[in-house]
Scaffold this motif. Structure first.
Motif, PDB file in Angstrom:
ATOM      1  N   PRO A  18       1.727  -3.553  -0.881  1.00 59.84           N
ATOM      2  CA  PRO A  18       1.750  -4.867  -0.234  1.00 59.84           C
ATOM      3  C   PRO A  18       2.634  -5.850  -1.010  1.00 59.84           C
ATOM      4  CG  PRO A  18      -0.499  -4.055  -0.440  1.00 59.84           C
ATOM      5  CD  PRO A  18       0.373  -3.127  -1.227  1.00 59.84           C
ATOM      6  N   GLY A  19       3.448  -6.604  -0.287  1.00 59.69           N
ATOM      7  CA  GLY A  19       4.311  -7.595  -0.914  1.00 59.69           C
ATOM      8  C   GLY A  19       5.565  -7.039  -1.552  1.00 59.69           C
ATOM      9  N   LYS A  20       5.743  -5.725  -1.492  1.00 54.90           N
ATOM     10  CA  LYS A  20       6.935  -5.085  -2.066  1.00 54.90           C
ATOM     11  C   LYS A  20       7.984  -4.893  -0.980  1.00 54.90           C
ATOM     12  CE  LYS A  20       4.782  -3.829  -5.974  1.00 54.90           C
ATOM     13  NZ  LYS A  20       5.136  -3.692  -7.318  1.00 54.90           N
TER      14      LYS A  20
END
Length: 79
Positions: A18-20
């Motif tokens: 997540p968020g990558k």
């Protein structure tokens, strides 16, 4: 054209977490062995690597989509 298929069942993800950022986008040049995504099954993550060099033409599975063994994940236009 080369098809990159899932070796196992699970959930396909285009990014490592997540968020990558995603591993690759359609239109990107990929090399043999380059990670294009991961498949998660029972909290175990397996990298999906390109078996062909060329341009990633299209993703055939959505991020977070279910895959089965042999399902085509992406197509690569070979150099």
């Amino acid at each position: 054209m080369a098809d990159i298929v899932s070796p196992l069942p699970g959930i396909f993800y285009r990014k490592p977490g997540p968020g990558k950022p995603v591993f690759v986008e359609a239109g990107d040049t990929v090399e043999v062995g380059q990670t294009i995504g991961i498949v998660e099954i029972m909290k175990q993550f397996s990298e999906i690597r390109s078996s062909a060099a060329g341009v990633l033409a299209a993703f055939l599975v959505d991020d977070g989509g279910t895959v089965n063994p042999g399902d085509v994940i992406v197509t690569v236009t070979e150099n």
